[in-house]
Design a protein around this motif. Structure first.
Motif, PDB file in Angstrom:
ATOM      1  N   MET A   1       0.849  -1.199   0.000  1.00 12.03           N
ATOM      2  CA  MET A   1       0.000   0.000   0.000  1.00 12.03           C
ATOM      3  C   MET A   1       0.879   1.241   0.000  1.00 12.03           C
ATOM      4  N   MET A   2       1.728   1.363  -0.978  1.00 10.59           N
ATOM      5  CA  MET A   2       2.728   2.416  -0.973  1.00 10.59           C
ATOM      6  C   MET A   2       2.171   3.749  -1.445  1.00 10.59           C
ATOM      7  N   SER A   3       2.390   4.765  -0.652  1.00 10.89           N
ATOM      8  CA  SER A   3       1.874   6.107  -0.958  1.00 10.89           C
ATOM      9  C   SER A   3       2.915   6.884  -1.729  1.00 10.89           C
ATOM     10  N   GLN A   4       2.818   6.877  -3.037  1.00  4.47           N
ATOM     11  CA  GLN A   4       3.876   7.469  -3.829  1.00  4.47           C
ATOM     12  C   GLN A   4       3.400   8.549  -4.771  1.00  4.47           C
ATOM     13  N   LYS A   5       2.129   8.803  -4.847  1.00  4.27           N
ATOM     14  CA  LYS A   5       1.670   9.862  -5.741  1.00  4.27           C
ATOM     15  C   LYS A   5       1.979  11.212  -5.124  1.00  4.27           C
ATOM     16  N   ARG A   6       2.398  12.120  -5.963  1.00  7.30           N
ATOM     17  CA  ARG A   6       2.787  13.434  -5.474  1.00  7.30           C
ATOM     18  C   ARG A   6       1.616  14.177  -4.873  1.00  7.30           C
ATOM     19  N   PHE A 122       0.373   5.071   5.981  1.00  5.74           N
ATOM     20  CA  PHE A 122      -0.244   3.875   5.384  1.00  5.74           C
ATOM     21  C   PHE A 122       0.712   3.126   4.468  1.00  5.74           C
ATOM     22  N   ASP A 123       1.979   3.521   4.432  1.00  7.24           N
ATOM     23  CA  ASP A 123       2.923   2.891   3.506  1.00  7.24           C
ATOM     24  C   ASP A 123       3.066   1.395   3.738  1.00  7.24           C
ATOM     25  N   TYR A 124       2.804   0.946   4.945  1.00  6.89           N
ATOM     26  CA  TYR A 124       2.991  -0.465   5.267  1.00  6.89           C
ATOM     27  C   TYR A 124       1.650  -1.203   5.325  1.00  6.89           C
ATOM     28  N   GLY A 125       0.613  -0.544   4.850  1.00  9.26           N
ATOM     29  CA  GLY A 125      -0.715  -1.143   4.828  1.00  9.26           C
ATOM     30  C   GLY A 125      -1.572  -0.663   5.980  1.00  9.26           C
ATOM     31  N   LEU A 126      -2.876  -0.820   5.835  1.00 10.63           N
ATOM     32  CA  LEU A 126      -3.806  -0.388   6.876  1.00 10.63           C
ATOM     33  C   LEU A 126      -3.607  -1.165   8.166  1.00 10.63           C
ATOM     34  N   ASP A 127      -3.370  -2.470   8.057  1.00 14.70           N
ATOM     35  CA  ASP A 127      -3.229  -3.292   9.267  1.00 14.70           C
ATOM     36  C   ASP A 127      -2.014  -2.883  10.091  1.00 14.70           C
ATOM     37  N   LEU A 181      -6.530  15.988  11.072  1.00 13.66           N
ATOM     38  CA  LEU A 181      -7.352  16.017   9.862  1.00 13.66           C
ATOM     39  C   LEU A 181      -6.524  15.610   8.644  1.00 13.66           C
ATOM     40  N   ILE A 182      -7.201  14.976   7.704  1.00 16.68           N
ATOM     41  CA  ILE A 182      -6.590  14.557   6.449  1.00 16.68           C
ATOM     42  C   ILE A 182      -7.616  14.742   5.349  1.00 16.68           C
ATOM     43  N   ASP A 183      -7.172  14.992   4.121  1.00 14.77           N
ATOM     44  CA  ASP A 183      -8.135  15.236   3.051  1.00 14.77           C
ATOM     45  C   ASP A 183      -8.181  14.059   2.073  1.00 14.77           C
ATOM     46  N   GLU A 184      -9.092  14.127   1.105  1.00 12.49           N
ATOM     47  CA  GLU A 184      -9.240  13.061   0.117  1.00 12.49           C
ATOM     48  C   GLU A 184      -7.939  12.839  -0.645  1.00 12.49           C
ATOM     49  N   GLY A 185      -7.239  13.947  -0.938  1.00 13.84           N
ATOM     50  CA  GLY A 185      -6.015  13.828  -1.712  1.00 13.84           C
ATOM     51  C   GLY A 185      -4.940  13.027  -1.003  1.00 13.84           C
ATOM     52  N   ALA A 186      -4.948  13.034   0.302  1.00 16.73           N
ATOM     53  CA  ALA A 186      -3.939  12.305   1.072  1.00 16.73           C
ATOM     54  C   ALA A 186      -4.453  10.948   1.552  1.00 16.73           C
ATOM     55  N   THR A 187      -5.591  10.524   1.050  1.00 17.32           N
ATOM     56  CA  THR A 187      -6.094   9.181   1.367  1.00 17.32           C
ATOM     57  C   THR A 187      -6.265   8.410   0.061  1.00 17.32           C
ATOM     58  N   TYR A 188      -7.378   8.628  -0.595  1.00 19.05           N
ATOM     59  CA  TYR A 188      -7.595   7.973  -1.880  1.00 19.05           C
ATOM     60  C   TYR A 188      -6.593   8.456  -2.924  1.00 19.05           C
ATOM     61  N   GLY A 189      -6.153   9.695  -2.829  1.00 22.09           N
ATOM     62  CA  GLY A 189      -5.263  10.222  -3.848  1.00 22.09           C
ATOM     63  C   GLY A 189      -3.847   9.690  -3.781  1.00 22.09           C
ATOM     64  N   LYS A 190      -3.406   9.170  -2.617  1.00 22.51           N
ATOM     65  CA  LYS A 190      -1.997   8.814  -2.470  1.00 22.51           C
ATOM     66  C   LYS A 190      -1.757   7.431  -1.871  1.00 22.51           C
ATOM     67  N   THR A 191      -2.753   6.617  -1.781  1.00 24.17           N
ATOM     68  CA  THR A 191      -2.562   5.237  -1.356  1.00 24.17           C
ATOM     69  C   THR A 191      -3.383   4.341  -2.270  1.00 24.17           C
ATOM     70  N   ILE A 193      -5.145   1.980  -0.871  1.00 26.56           N
ATOM     71  CA  ILE A 193      -6.135   1.430   0.054  1.00 26.56           C
ATOM     72  C   ILE A 193      -7.529   1.880  -0.357  1.00 26.56           C
ATOM     73  N   ASP A 194      -8.443   0.939  -0.436  1.00 22.59           N
ATOM     74  CA  ASP A 194      -9.854   1.258  -0.684  1.00 22.59           C
ATOM     75  C   ASP A 194     -10.505   1.443   0.689  1.00 22.59           C
TER      76      ASP A 194
END
Length: 652
Positions: A1-6, A122-127, A181-191, A193-194
C-alpha cells in the motif's frame, strides 16, 4: 500500500522565513487587540514538525531536530506542547527493511503530545497502523497518540482502530485540544487502500474540523485548539476560512512540504516547516485562560543546522538500524550527478530515472521499463562521487518489487499518456506541465496541452516505431502494477512477479558496474508546437541547411537550444540558427559530419527519421516550471555514401 503519488512535495517556497510579530487572533467568542494582555495571560509554546520521511533513516537532521526540540522546550516561558503534521514514518531508506520502527523509536524520545495520520503512515498497509496481535504497528509502538478526527469507522463514526479522534493536554494552567485532519487527496489520492471497502469513511475536513473544535471548547473546556492537518497549506487555509466560529486557533500543516512560517488566515494561525526535519516550528500563543481565548501570537520556523548537536540516543537508534541493513557500504561511483529531485523527475527525463529504469529492464529482460516519479524520493542530487546502498534505499524507500506486465503497443501508449499533466489543468497551473514518470527502452514525444489529438506520440521501442497490435513486456514496480499513480495496469496480464525490491535491483546493477555515468538521452521530449517538416541529405561532407515556417505564437527562438536528434538518442547541436520574426521562418544549419556519425549504420539511399527541437518564447503559453516553450520538426534524412556528390539539401 505504498503512498507514492505526489501531493505537493515540490511546491515552490511560498514565504520567506522570519519572525512574525504581534499577530492578533479571534479565538472562541473573544477578540483581542494586538499586543493586549490580561492578568490571566499565559504564553503557550507550540513546537511542530512534519514530513520527516527520508530523514528518518539518516543520522543527520533528525537527531539535531530532537536536540532542538529539547532546547526550545527548556527555553520556553510557560507550558509547551509538541505536535506533528504527519508523514513521519515513511518513506525512508529503512522502510523496506524495518518499516516504521526506526522513526517511531526516535520520535518516542521527543515526547510528542500527538501526531496526525498522514498518507505515508499507510505505507505499510492499513493493518500496520495498529497490529495488536503482534504487539507492533505504528500506533502501538508509539508512546504518543495518532489522531484521525475525520477518518472514521463508517459504522460507529469514531476514529478507526489504533487512532484517536482528539487529545486534550492540560499543562501550565492551559487546556489544549488537539485534532487530526486529512483530506481526500492524502487518502484515496496517495494510497492504494480502498478505505470504503475497509469500512472507513473520509469526512470533509472543513466540516468535521470546525465542528470537533467547537465541541472541545463546549464539552472539554479547552482554551486553545490546534488542528494537525495533513492537507497542505492551501487546504489548511481553506480550513481556517471554513471555521466561521473561529474555534480553531492554529493549523499545523503537512503534506505539501513548503516553508511557511506562522501567518494568520481568517483568525487562525497556519504554519508548515517544509520536510525532512529541516525546520522546527515555534509558535508562542498568548492565552487568556479566564476567557479561554488566544489574544496574540509570535512565531517562526527555526532551521535545523549543523551547529545544533545531535541527540546521542537518536543517533544511536538510527545507526543501529543502518548497521543491520548495511546502508553505509559504498557500492559504486558515479561520474555524473544522479538527480533524485522531485522537480526534475516529475517534469523531465533525469539521470537517476534513467539509471533506475535501465536497472529494471536489465533485471527483468523486458522491452520497456517504467517507474513513477513519486516513487523516487529524497529530493536530492547524489554525486559525482561514491554511492552507498543507503543512498539507493533513501531514493527508493518503498517496499516495491519488480513486476512485468504484457501490453499491446496501443496499451503502452495509453500507459505513458496516463501520466501527462497539461499546463492548462489545475495541477499544471500550480506546478507546470509534467510527464510524471521515468522510462527505459522507449522514446516518445509528449504534448502537455488540452485539445491535442495525441498527448504521447512518435513512440519508439528499441528504436522502432511502436506497433499498436504487437505485445511488449513492460517492467514496472508493484505499486503502479496495482494501479497506483493512476496507471491503467491493474487488469493487465502479468508475465512475471518477483520478490526483488526495486532498490535491491538498483543496488545490484550499480555493484556489478562499479562506475556509472548516466546522461539525459532524449527519452521523453516535450513539444508545445510543431514546425513544418523538412527533408535533407546527409553524406558527412558539408552542411545541412533547412528552413521551417514557424507558428504564430513564436516571438523569439533560443538559438543555442536548437538541435537535431536521431532515433537512438544521439544529439547534434545546430551550428547556426536564424529566426525571422517578420517572415515567420527559422533557418537551421548543421554540420554534416557529426550528423552523419549519428546515422553511420544506414545504407546508401536509406531515409531515416530525425527530429529537430528548439526552445522559444511564446505569446500564448505562460509556463510555470519550464523557462520556455518547445518546437519540434520531423526531418527526413536521405543518407548518401561519404565522398559521393549529394546535391543540395532541401528544406521545407
Amino acid at each position: 500500500m505504498m503512498s507514492q503519488k505526489r501531493g505537493f512535495e515540490r511546491r515552490d517556497v511560498l514565504r520567506a522565513g522570519g519572525l512574525v510579530l504581534g499577530g492578533s487572533l479571534v479565538s472562541g467568542s473573544t477578540t483581542a487587540a494586538e499586543g493586549s494582555s490580561t492578568a490571566a495571560d499565559t504564553t503557550l509554546t507550540v513546537l511542530s514538525y512534519n514530513d520527516i520521511q527520508t530523514a528518518a533513516a539518516e543520522d543527520k537532521t533528525f537527531p539535531r531536530l530532537v536536540t532542538l526540540i529539547e532546547q526550545r522546550r527548556a527555553a520556553a516561558d510557560g507550558p509547551v506542547v509538541v505536535v506533528g503534521g504527519g508523514d513521519q514514518v515513511g518513506p525512508h531508506a529503512l522502510g523496506p527493511l524495518s518499516q516504521w520502527r526506526c522513526p517511531v523509536d526516535v520520535l518516542n524520545l521527543v515526547g510528542s503530545d500527538a501526531d496526525v495520520i498522514g498518507n505515508h503512515e499507510f505505507d505499510y498497509g492499513l493493518d500496520a497502523i495498529t497490529d495488536a496481535e503482534s504487539g507492533g504497528g505504528v500506533t502501538n509502538d508509539s508512546q504518543f497518540p495518532w489522531l484521525a478526527t475525520n477518518l472514521v469507522d463508517a459504522d460507529t463514526g469514531e476514529a478507526f482502530a489504533g487512532t484517536e479522534s482528539f487529545e486534550v493536554v492540560a499543562r501550565g494552567g492551559v487546556r489544549v485540544g488537539l485534532i487530526g485532519l486529512i483530506d481526500e487527496g492524502a487518502t484515496y489520492g496517495k494510497t492504494n487502500i480502498d478505505f470504503e471497502a475497509e469500512g472507513l469513511r473520509v469526512e470533509d475536513y472543513t466540516e468535521t474540523g470546525p465542528a470537533e473544535a467547537a465541541r472541545l471548547r463546549a464539552e472539554e473546556d479547552v482554551d486553545v485548539v490546534v488542528a494537525l492537518a495533513h492537507t497542505g497549506v492551501p487546504d489548511a487555509e481553506a480550513l481556517a476560512e471554513a471555521d466561521t466560529d473561529d474555534a480553531i486557533d492554529v493549523v499545523v500543516a503537512g503534506d505539501d512540504e513548503i516553508v511557511y512560517p506562522p501567518a494568520e488566515t481568517s483568525g487562525t494561525v497556519v504554519t508548515e516547516g517544509e520536510a525532512r526535519a529541516n525546520y522546527l516550528g515555534e509558535l508562542h500563543l498568548h492565552v487568556d485562560t479566564d476567557a479561554g481565548a488566544v489574544t496574540g501570537f509570535e512565531g517562526d520556523l527555526l532551521p535545523v543546522t549543523e551547529e545544533i548537536p545531535k541527540d546521542p540516543d537518536a543517533s544511536a537508534i538510527i545507526d543501529d538500524y543502518r548497521g543491520e541493513a548495511k546502508l553505509d557500504t559504498v557500492i559504486a561511483e558515479t561520474e555524473t550527478p544522479l538527480d533524485a529531485r522531485f522537480a526534475t523527475n516529475y517534469h523531465r527525463e533525469s539521470t537517476y530515472g534513467n539509471l533506475v529504469t535501465d536497472a529494471m529492464r536489465e533485471r527483468t529482460g523486458a522491452d520497456v521499463a517504467i517507474t513513477n516519479a513519486g516513487g523516487i524520493r529524497s529530493n536530492a542530487v547524489y554525486g559525482p562521487g561514491q554511492i552507498t546502498g543507503g543512498d539507493v534505499f533513501n531514493t527508493l524507500p518503498f517496499a516495491n518489487t519488480l513486476v512485468t506486465v504484457e501490453l499491446t503497443g496501443e496499451e503502452l501508449v495509453e500507459t505513458l499518456a496516463s501520466q501527462v499533466i497539461t499546463l492548462e489543468s489545475d495541477t499544471g497551473q500550480a506546478f507546470g506541465e509534467e510527464i510524471s514518470q521515468q522510462v527505459s527502452g522507449v522514446r516518445f514525444e509528449w504534448v502537455p496541452h488540452e485539445g491535442v489529438d495525441e498527448q504521447v506520440r512518435d513512440v519508439r521501442v528499441g528504436g522502432e516505431p511502436v506497433d499498436p497490435e504487437a505485445t511488449y513486456d513492460v517492467a514496472v514496480n508493484s505499486f503502479i502494477a496495482d494501479g497506483g499513480s493512476g496507471y491503467p495496469l491493474a487488469d493487465k496480464p502479468r508475465i512475471a512477479e518477483t520478490d526483488v525490491l526495486l532498490a535491491t535491483a538498483v543496488v545490484e546493477y550499480l555493484d556489478a558496474r562499479g562506475t556509472v555515468a548516466p546522461t539525459v538521452e532524449g527519452r521523453m521530449q516535450r513539444v508545445d508546437r510543431d514546425l513544418t517538416d523538412a527533408s535533407v541529405t546527409v553524406d558527412g561532407n558539408g552542411k545541412v541547411v533547412a528552413q521551417f515556417d514557424t507558428p504564430d505564437d513564436v516571438e523569439s527562438v533560443a538559438t543555442d537550444t536548437v538541435a537535431v536528434w536521431s532515433p537512438d538518442g544521439e544529439r547534434v547541436a545546430a551550428e547556426h540558427a536564424v529566426f525571422d520574426a517578420e517572415e515567420e521562418t527559422l533557418v537551421v544549419r548543421v554540420d554534416d559530419a557529426p550528423l552523419a556519425e549519428t546515422v553511420a549504420d544506414a545504407a546508401d539511399g536509406e531515409d531515416l527519421p530525425l527530429d529537430l527541437y528548439a526552445e522559444y518564447e511564446s505569446s500564448e503559453f505562460d509556463h510555470v516550471y519550464f523557462e520556455r516553450s518547445r518546437l519540434n520538426a520531423d526531418v527526413t534524412a536521405t543518407v548518401r555514401e561519404r565522398g559521393r556528390a549529394a546535391g543540395a539539401p532541401t528544406g521545407r
